[in-house]
Design an enzyme around this catalytic site. Structure first.
Site, PDB file in Angstrom:
ATOM      1  N   ASN A   3       0.872  -1.179   0.000  1.00  0.00           N
ATOM      2  CA  ASN A   3       0.000   0.000   0.000  1.00  0.00           C
ATOM      3  C   ASN A   3       0.905   1.224   0.000  1.00  0.00           C
ATOM      4  O   ASN A   3       1.490   1.568   1.019  1.00  0.00           O
ATOM      5  CB  ASN A   3      -0.893  -0.028   1.252  1.00  0.00           C
ATOM      6  CG  ASN A   3      -1.755   1.219   1.374  1.00  0.00           C
ATOM      7  OD1 ASN A   3      -1.791   2.053   0.463  1.00  0.00           O
ATOM      8  ND2 ASN A   3      -2.453   1.355   2.491  1.00  0.00           N
ATOM      9  N   TRP A   4       1.001   1.850  -1.168  1.00  0.00           N
ATOM     10  CA  TRP A   4       1.923   2.989  -1.304  1.00  0.00           C
ATOM     11  C   TRP A   4       1.361   4.255  -0.659  1.00  0.00           C
ATOM     12  O   TRP A   4       2.059   5.247  -0.541  1.00  0.00           O
ATOM     13  CB  TRP A   4       2.229   3.251  -2.784  1.00  0.00           C
ATOM     14  CG  TRP A   4       2.999   2.155  -3.464  1.00  0.00           C
ATOM     15  CD1 TRP A   4       3.349   0.937  -2.942  1.00  0.00           C
ATOM     16  CD2 TRP A   4       3.507   2.169  -4.814  1.00  0.00           C
ATOM     17  NE1 TRP A   4       4.050   0.206  -3.877  1.00  0.00           N
ATOM     18  CE2 TRP A   4       4.158   0.930  -5.034  1.00  0.00           C
ATOM     19  CE3 TRP A   4       3.463   3.098  -5.856  1.00  0.00           C
ATOM     20  CZ2 TRP A   4       4.761   0.612  -6.251  1.00  0.00           C
ATOM     21  CZ3 TRP A   4       4.062   2.795  -7.068  1.00  0.00           C
ATOM     22  CH2 TRP A   4       4.713   1.555  -7.266  1.00  0.00           C
ATOM     23  N   LYS A   5       0.090   4.234  -0.287  1.00  0.00           N
ATOM     24  CA  LYS A   5      -0.565   5.416   0.286  1.00  0.00           C
ATOM     25  C   LYS A   5      -0.339   6.622  -0.643  1.00  0.00           C
ATOM     26  O   LYS A   5      -0.311   6.436  -1.857  1.00  0.00           O
ATOM     27  CB  LYS A   5      -0.088   5.644   1.722  1.00  0.00           C
ATOM     28  CG  LYS A   5      -0.240   4.361   2.563  1.00  0.00           C
ATOM     29  CD  LYS A   5      -0.027   4.550   4.030  1.00  0.00           C
ATOM     30  CE  LYS A   5      -0.207   3.197   4.743  1.00  0.00           C
ATOM     31  NZ  LYS A   5      -0.093   3.297   6.190  1.00  0.00           N
ATOM     32  N   HIS A  33      -9.445   1.028   5.005  1.00  0.00           N
ATOM     33  CA  HIS A  33      -8.167   1.243   5.696  1.00  0.00           C
ATOM     34  C   HIS A  33      -8.388   2.197   6.864  1.00  0.00           C
ATOM     35  O   HIS A  33      -9.209   3.110   6.779  1.00  0.00           O
ATOM     36  CB  HIS A  33      -7.140   1.821   4.723  1.00  0.00           C
ATOM     37  CG  HIS A  33      -5.757   1.820   5.291  1.00  0.00           C
ATOM     38  ND1 HIS A  33      -5.324   2.773   6.176  1.00  0.00           N
ATOM     39  CD2 HIS A  33      -4.733   0.950   5.134  1.00  0.00           C
ATOM     40  CE1 HIS A  33      -4.074   2.492   6.533  1.00  0.00           C
ATOM     41  NE2 HIS A  33      -3.691   1.397   5.909  1.00  0.00           N
ATOM     42  N   GLU A  41      -6.779   4.623   7.912  1.00  0.00           N
ATOM     43  CA  GLU A  41      -6.611   6.046   7.575  1.00  0.00           C
ATOM     44  C   GLU A  41      -7.870   6.614   6.924  1.00  0.00           C
ATOM     45  O   GLU A  41      -8.204   7.781   7.105  1.00  0.00           O
ATOM     46  CB  GLU A  41      -5.372   6.212   6.669  1.00  0.00           C
ATOM     47  CG  GLU A  41      -4.089   6.060   7.469  1.00  0.00           C
ATOM     48  CD  GLU A  41      -2.915   5.484   6.702  1.00  0.00           C
ATOM     49  OE1 GLU A  41      -2.904   5.529   5.455  1.00  0.00           O
ATOM     50  OE2 GLU A  41      -1.990   4.969   7.369  1.00  0.00           O
ATOM     51  N   GLU A  44      -5.213  -5.032  10.529  1.00  0.00           N
ATOM     52  CA  GLU A  44      -4.242  -3.955  10.719  1.00  0.00           C
ATOM     53  C   GLU A  44      -4.542  -3.242  12.037  1.00  0.00           C
ATOM     54  O   GLU A  44      -5.356  -2.293  12.061  1.00  0.00           O
ATOM     55  CB  GLU A  44      -4.335  -2.944   9.567  1.00  0.00           C
ATOM     56  CG  GLU A  44      -3.942  -3.491   8.218  1.00  0.00           C
ATOM     57  CD  GLU A  44      -3.341  -2.420   7.316  1.00  0.00           C
ATOM     58  OE1 GLU A  44      -2.281  -2.676   6.750  1.00  0.00           O
ATOM     59  OE2 GLU A  44      -3.911  -1.325   7.205  1.00  0.00           O
ATOM     60  N   GLY A  93       2.516   2.301  10.854  1.00  0.00           N
ATOM     61  CA  GLY A  93       3.460   3.408  10.724  1.00  0.00           C
ATOM     62  C   GLY A  93       4.154   3.783  12.022  1.00  0.00           C
ATOM     63  O   GLY A  93       4.743   4.859  12.126  1.00  0.00           O
ATOM     64  N   SER A 147       3.565  -2.057  10.312  1.00  0.00           N
ATOM     65  CA  SER A 147       5.017  -2.088  10.535  1.00  0.00           C
ATOM     66  C   SER A 147       5.663  -3.426  10.187  1.00  0.00           C
ATOM     67  O   SER A 147       6.546  -3.905  10.900  1.00  0.00           O
ATOM     68  CB  SER A 147       5.339  -1.689  11.986  1.00  0.00           C
ATOM     69  OG  SER A 147       4.887  -0.365  12.245  1.00  0.00           O
ATOM     70  N   GLY A 166       3.023  -1.108   4.269  1.00  0.00           N
ATOM     71  CA  GLY A 166       3.044   0.324   3.965  1.00  0.00           C
ATOM     72  C   GLY A 166       4.461   0.779   3.683  1.00  0.00           C
ATOM     73  O   GLY A 166       4.997   0.599   2.590  1.00  0.00           O
ATOM     74  N   GLY A 167       5.115   1.346   4.693  1.00  0.00           N
ATOM     75  CA  GLY A 167       6.436   1.951   4.524  1.00  0.00           C
ATOM     76  C   GLY A 167       7.452   1.077   3.802  1.00  0.00           C
ATOM     77  O   GLY A 167       8.153   1.542   2.895  1.00  0.00           O
TER      78      GLY A 167
HETATM   79  P1  13P Z   1       3.139   0.437   7.665  1.00  0.00           P
HETATM   80  O1  13P Z   1       3.667  -0.842   7.068  1.00  0.00           O
HETATM   81  O2  13P Z   1       3.866   1.655   7.188  1.00  0.00           O
HETATM   82  O3  13P Z   1       3.004   0.351   9.149  1.00  0.00           O
HETATM   83  O4  13P Z   1       1.640   0.627   7.100  1.00  0.00           O
HETATM   84  C1  13P Z   1       0.766  -0.424   7.198  1.00  0.00           C
HETATM   85  C2  13P Z   1      -0.443  -0.105   6.414  1.00  0.00           C
HETATM   86  O5  13P Z   1      -1.205   0.772   6.766  1.00  0.00           O
HETATM   87  C3  13P Z   1      -0.683  -0.872   5.185  1.00  0.00           C
HETATM   88  O6  13P Z   1      -1.952  -0.624   4.696  1.00  0.00           O
END
Ligand code: 13P
Length: 255
Positions: free
Chosen positions: A9-11, A98, A100, A170, A176, A216, A237-238
């Site tokens: 997930n590149w956000k 998600h 967010e 999640e 994050g 994470s 994510g990251g």
């Molecule tokens: P991180 O891997 O950066 O914690 O993000 C997880 C995420 O929200 C994937 O959708």
């Protein structure tokens, strides 16, 4: 029996040039990997990159997904993108609910449900995200929160639809933050979700749904997470923003 899924997930990261370079790096890396047939690698870039990346990745096994969709197929919804649109540019997946989006864009459980159903209507597999906050965990409410989120999200989704869905656990406190859930904490939540699926559908169907972990995930912790019986991959994510770390996570699915 069920797929192992590694989704990035590149956000809201990567412009056209950066996104192309990242997708090409991941594509090149996976070509040399001899991946298992039941492994699915998915990239979820920002919407403006979807068409380009679908074309770039069309010759390989990597699939592309959106990060959200509107619950209607078309209409006067300025700024929104629908399931049929995602499908028309070559997407096979879409992230729904998600945390967010739930917190920053006020997506309710009902909205998540409408979107999951809209995704299936458009022949997209929704990656439905659920997870508790740290307060909810500290109050001992993990089961209650996950039950509500999973049950609400799956309303209107029947036996033939659920096996096209992916559930992503999640925990909000792990996203994050660098505070990954321990493999035991994640396994407990995944088992709970699979038991819920068994009670909503049946045990055989519950065994066929991939439940992936997000929060994470890194090359360092991925293998221990994937060793758990009910963890079927990761939503990253990251660590999905660099080809080397994303490829290392993919590699951690191998024995
Ligand atoms: P991180 O891997 O950066 O914690 O993000 C997880 C995420 O929200 C994937 O959708």
């Amino acid at each position: 029996m069920r797929k192992t899924i590694i989704a990035g997930n590149w956000k809201m990261n990567m412009d056209l040039e950066g996104g192309r370079a990242l997708a090409d790096g991941i594509k090149m890396g996976t070509l040399g990997m001899d991946l298992a047939a039941e492994l699915r690698v998915i990239l979820c870039p920002p919407a403006v990159l979807l068409h380009d990346l679908c074309n770039r990745l069309s010759e390989c096994s990597i699939k592309v997904g959106g990060q959200t969709l509107h619950n209607k197929p078309s209409g006067a919804f300025t700024g929104e993108i629908s399931g049929p649109m995602l499908r028309s540019v070559g997407c096979h997946y879409v992230i729904v609910g998600h945390s967010e989006r739930r917190t920053m864009f006020a997506e309710s459980d009902i909205e998540v449900c409408l979107k999951a159903n809209a995704a299936l209507d458009a022949r997209l597999s929704p990656i439905i995200c659920v997870g508790e906050t740290i307060t909810e965990r500290e109050e001992g409410r993990v089961k209650e929160v996950l039950s509500r989120q999973v049950r609400k999200a799956l309303e209107g989704i029947f036996d033939f639809g659920i096996t096209d869905c992916v559930i992503a656990y999640e925990p909000v406190w792990a996203i994050g933050t660098g505070n990954t859930a321990t493999p035991e904490q994640a396994q407990e939540a995944h088992r709970l979700i699979r038991d819920l699926l068994a009670s909503i559908y049946n045990a055989e169907i519950a065994e066929r749904v991939s439940i992936i972990y997000g929060g994470s995930v890194t090359p360092q912790n991925a293998r221990d997470l994937f060793a758990q019986p009910d963890i079927d991959g990761a939503l990253v994510g990251g660590a999905s923003l660099r080809a080397d770390s994303f490829l290392a996570i993919i590699n951690a699915t191998r024995p």
